[in-house]
Enzyme design. Structure first.
Site, PDB file in Angstrom:
ATOM      1  N   ALA A  98      -1.741   4.308   3.717  1.00  0.00           N
ATOM      2  CA  ALA A  98      -2.986   4.410   2.953  1.00  0.00           C
ATOM      3  C   ALA A  98      -4.106   3.582   3.561  1.00  0.00           C
ATOM      4  O   ALA A  98      -5.288   3.916   3.400  1.00  0.00           O
ATOM      5  CB  ALA A  98      -2.754   3.977   1.504  1.00  0.00           C
ATOM      6  N   SER A 148       0.846  -1.193   0.000  1.00  0.00           N
ATOM      7  CA  SER A 148       0.000   0.000   0.000  1.00  0.00           C
ATOM      8  C   SER A 148       0.879   1.239   0.000  1.00  0.00           C
ATOM      9  O   SER A 148       2.032   1.198   0.430  1.00  0.00           O
ATOM     10  CB  SER A 148      -0.886   0.021   1.239  1.00  0.00           C
ATOM     11  N   ASP A 149       0.340   2.354  -0.468  1.00  0.00           N
ATOM     12  CA  ASP A 149       1.044   3.616  -0.275  1.00  0.00           C
ATOM     13  C   ASP A 149       1.159   3.874   1.227  1.00  0.00           C
ATOM     14  O   ASP A 149       0.464   3.260   2.045  1.00  0.00           O
ATOM     15  CB  ASP A 149       0.307   4.762  -0.975  1.00  0.00           C
ATOM     16  N   SER A 150       2.022   4.782   1.590  1.00  0.00           N
ATOM     17  CA  SER A 150       2.361   4.980   3.000  1.00  0.00           C
ATOM     18  C   SER A 150       1.130   5.347   3.823  1.00  0.00           C
ATOM     19  O   SER A 150       0.506   6.389   3.604  1.00  0.00           O
ATOM     20  CB  SER A 150       3.425   6.067   3.128  1.00  0.00           C
TER      21      SER A 150
END
Length: 722
Positions: A253, A249-251
């Site tokens: 997210a 996942s994006d940071s």
């Protein structure tokens, strides 16, 4: 009964799958879960050291101390040169390994010091207001795919047994909108546009470059969170595209699921949703709640095993558990970091990235008659505009002012410097009554020509929450602060005016353009940017960069920023004439283009191959970019106005001719139907080959003739895999 511990991870007689699998059999649930976050914990009894998966290398090793800083990604895209980008990425990965090896020796496993990189960013730069557009390879899916593939291959290396480092394509998918809405926005997009524009580069990077990792975006797409969507992560990524790597996942997210998207009620539910729907690793800490999720029956432990298996296999493939002698990349020394060879490579990349947009009466390169040169502007002596965002720290750097001064000294040319105005404030710093424009006017009066260094900086565009930034996205596309006023007053002196723009996203200056005699787009050119600009100004090199984005005349020419509909966006769907088109760029020389052995008919499913003969008709040696575009003439399906399907650099001396072998992939002749199906059908196409795009503005500004031909495809209409 106590289980006997074996160090299967270190047994090279076993396959990667066996090494990881036997290790997982000995792990507790808590130990397994501890591997699924961005900061994996050590499991000392099994010989697993701690590891931080979050590392950055967008245009050089970033946020990790000293490293070679190459031009920002948008500048690397302006090179229109996949082969050279591969060389840049290979150098970056050498530095990644050199720094990693050094940190391993002292037991430092902290953030940004690993070999799993969060790059490249292959989102489509669909709107110039997006502050993170500087991180991308521009607005075109084909260009983005070709450059993304080259960058990935350079980062990951070509060893059959080990990866040099992991590349990561982000942000999957349909992500390039208002940054302050990214945690909550639900992007509505139809299947045709999803596949015609947003998915293309991801599909090719996965299939053709074996990229190690895919990062899910913050936003939702048609109701489903990108980092927790069965359709995106399982149906498309795994089943359709055949992705074999790991998904992160994006940071943080996954926190957005319950905090902002409101699709779950708790961190435990968010972790379960993301994990069950295909996310292997959390770029944050929410996945630590997976232990609770298993105990609550929301997640199965055998599924946890599957994701841990992927991550451990990847660490094995990176050579983390093998002896130094076995892994060629373990032998890369930290001495390679910031070496003279890579500094020269950064300079060459910067030269190649610079785009000459205007050159009235061939003002450039500067003639011998110029004995005094005024260098003016807030970006003239700025270190920040060399670096862009996601940058490392160069041990040496050359601002534009310094680069010009060094070259001028060699030529006995006097340089007068004046800052002129603040970058973006109406008043100069804290001194409210100080006006520096008069000093700039005086400098211009004393000079034979003026170099004005204007534009933006990472303070004015970038990612939400970046330190020191006053904004992330832009609302206005013009010059900020008093820069336009500075340009007007300096131009009024009557001396030749050369403008150097430093920026990561396009600047629209239709009112100022008539005041400018020569215009160079330099982007954020990296540590050697000043030398590169000087090389162009003084004619040591002829410019060869091309615009990877369209420069519109005004923000009024754009659809709403929040809309992801492509109508009216990018050169492929543009409805209003631009100021500077995608693919545009001038040279000090002139070139002609002529297709040879061009087929008039081809069977459906066959690639189209032909030659483009290029001749340097000017008086300077240099490179040009052969660009091939197509237009579908007969299909009933709506298709782009035109689309890039091939590009290649060629270097020719004055008077010399050469041949480029052009290839149009059969897949790029397909049309995307409204339901998203990818179809080959018998059609007639117009093909254009030249040094710029075949639109009216490019032809008028460049004065070039574009070769044009037609061919037909024959056969039975059929649907093909996307």
């Amino acid at each position: 009964m106590r289980m006997e511990v074996t160090n299967a991870l270190y047994d090279r007689s076993l396959s990667r799958a066996e090494r990881a699998g036997r290790t997982i059999e000995q792990m507790t649930l808590e130990e397994k879960v501890s591997q699924l976050v961005y900061k994996s914990a050590a499991v000392e009894r099994l010989g697993i050291p701690a590891y931080h998966w979050w590392n950055e290398c967008l245009h050089g090793v970033a946020r990790c101390g000293t490293a070679t800083v190459f031009p920002q990604a948008i500048g690397l895209a302006a090179m229109f040169d996949a082969d050279f980008l591969y060389r840049v990425a290979s150098a970056i990965s050498d530095e990644i390994r050199g720094k990693y090896n050094a940190y391993q020796k002292i037991g430092d496993h902290s953030i940004y010091k690993g070999i799993t990189e969060y790059a490249p960013n292959i989102n489509i730069f669909r709107d110039p207001r997006w502050g993170r557009g500087q991180e991308t390879y521009g607005e075109d899916p084909y260009l983005t795919a070709e450059l993304g593939i080259a960058f990935i291959r350079g980062i990951q290396g070509d060893d059959p047994d080990y990866r040099k480092a992991d590349a990561n394509v982000k942000h999957y998918v349909v992500h390039s909108g208002p940054d302050d809405l990214r945690h909550e926005i639900d992007v509505k997009i139809d299947e045709k546009q999803f596949r015609e524009t947003y998915l293309y580069a991801f599909a090719r990077c996965i299939r053709e470059a074996d990229v190690a990792c895919v990062m899910g975006a913050y936003n939702r797409v048609n109701g489903e969170a990108c980092s927790g969507s069965t359709r995106l992560l399982k149906d498309i990524l795994r089943d359709e595209l055949g992705f074999q790597g790991y998904v992160v996942s994006d940071s943080f997210a996954i926190d957005d699921f319950h905090l902002h998207h409101r699709i779950t009620d708790s961190a435990v539910e968010s972790a379960a949703l993301a994990f069950n729907n295909g996310c292997d690793q959390n770029g944050g800490t929410t996945f630590l709640h997976l232990t609770e999720a298993v105990e609550a029956g929301l997640v199965k432990e055998e599924d946890i095993d599957r994701s841990v298996q992927r991550l451990l296999e990847e660490r094995i493939r990176l050579g983390m558990f093998d002896e130094r002698a076995c892994v060629p990349f373990h032998r890369i020394s930290e001495d390679i970091v910031d070496c003279p060879e890579f500094r020269l490579l950064a300079r060459e990349a910067a030269v190649r990235s610079i785009v000459l947009l205007k050159n009235k009466d061939n003002l450039l390169p500067l003639r011998r008659e110029v004995r005094t040169l005024a260098v003016i502007g807030p970006n003239a002596d700025s270190r920040a505009v060399l670096l862009g965002n996601y940058a490392g720290t160069p041990s040496r750097y050359t601002t534009i002012l310094r680069g010009i001064q060094e070259e001028a000294d060699q030529r006995d040319i006097r340089v007068i410097y004046a800052e002129g105005c603040d970058l973006y404030q109406e008043e100069y710093r804290e001194l409210c009554d100080t006006d520096l424009i008069p000093e700039a006017v005086i400098a211009a009066q004393k000079s034979d020509a003026v170099v004005l260094c204007l534009g933006l900086s990472p303070v004015l565009e970038g990612e939400e929450g970046e330190l020191g930034a006053v904004q992330s996205d832009r609302t206005d596309l013009g010059l900020p602060g008093r820069q336009a006023e500075l340009l007007r007053q300096v131009a009024a002196v009557g001396k030749p005016v050369i403008v150097i723009l430093c920026n990561g996203s396009p600047l629209s200056i239709p009112e100022e353009e008539p005041l400018i005699d020569a215009l160079l787009e330099a982007w954020y050119p990296g540590e050697e940017g000043g030398h590169a600009v000087a090389d162009i100004l003084f004619g040591k090199r002829s410019p060869s960069g091309r615009m990877p984005v369209t420069v519109v005349n005004s923000v009024e020419d754009l659809p709403p920023f929040e809309s992801y509909d492509m109508k009216g966006r990018t050169y492929r769907y543009l409805e209003k004439a631009p100021m500077y088109p995608f693919g545009f760029g001038l040279s000090f020389s002139g070139f002609t283009y002529e297709a040879e052995e061009f087929p008039r008919e081809a069977a459906l499913g066959e690639d189209i191959r032909f030659q483009v003969k290029v001749r340097n008709t000017g008086t300077y040696d240099g490179e040009t970019t052969v660009q091939v575009y197509i237009r579908n003439n007969t299909t009933q399906t709506k298709t782009p106005v035109r689309q890039l399907v091939f590009f290649r650099k060629i270097y020719l001396r004055q008077g010399e001719s050469g041949v480029v072998e052009a290839r149009i992939r059969s897949r790029d002749l397909a049309v995307i139907e409204q339901d998203g199906s990818c179809v080959l059908e018998p059609d007639e196409y117009t093909v254009y080959a030249g040094g710029v795009q075949p639109d009216a503005v490019s032809v008028a500004l460049s004065g070039e003739t574009i070769w044009e031909g037609t061919f037909r495809t024959v056969g039975e209409r059929r649907e093909i895999p996307y």
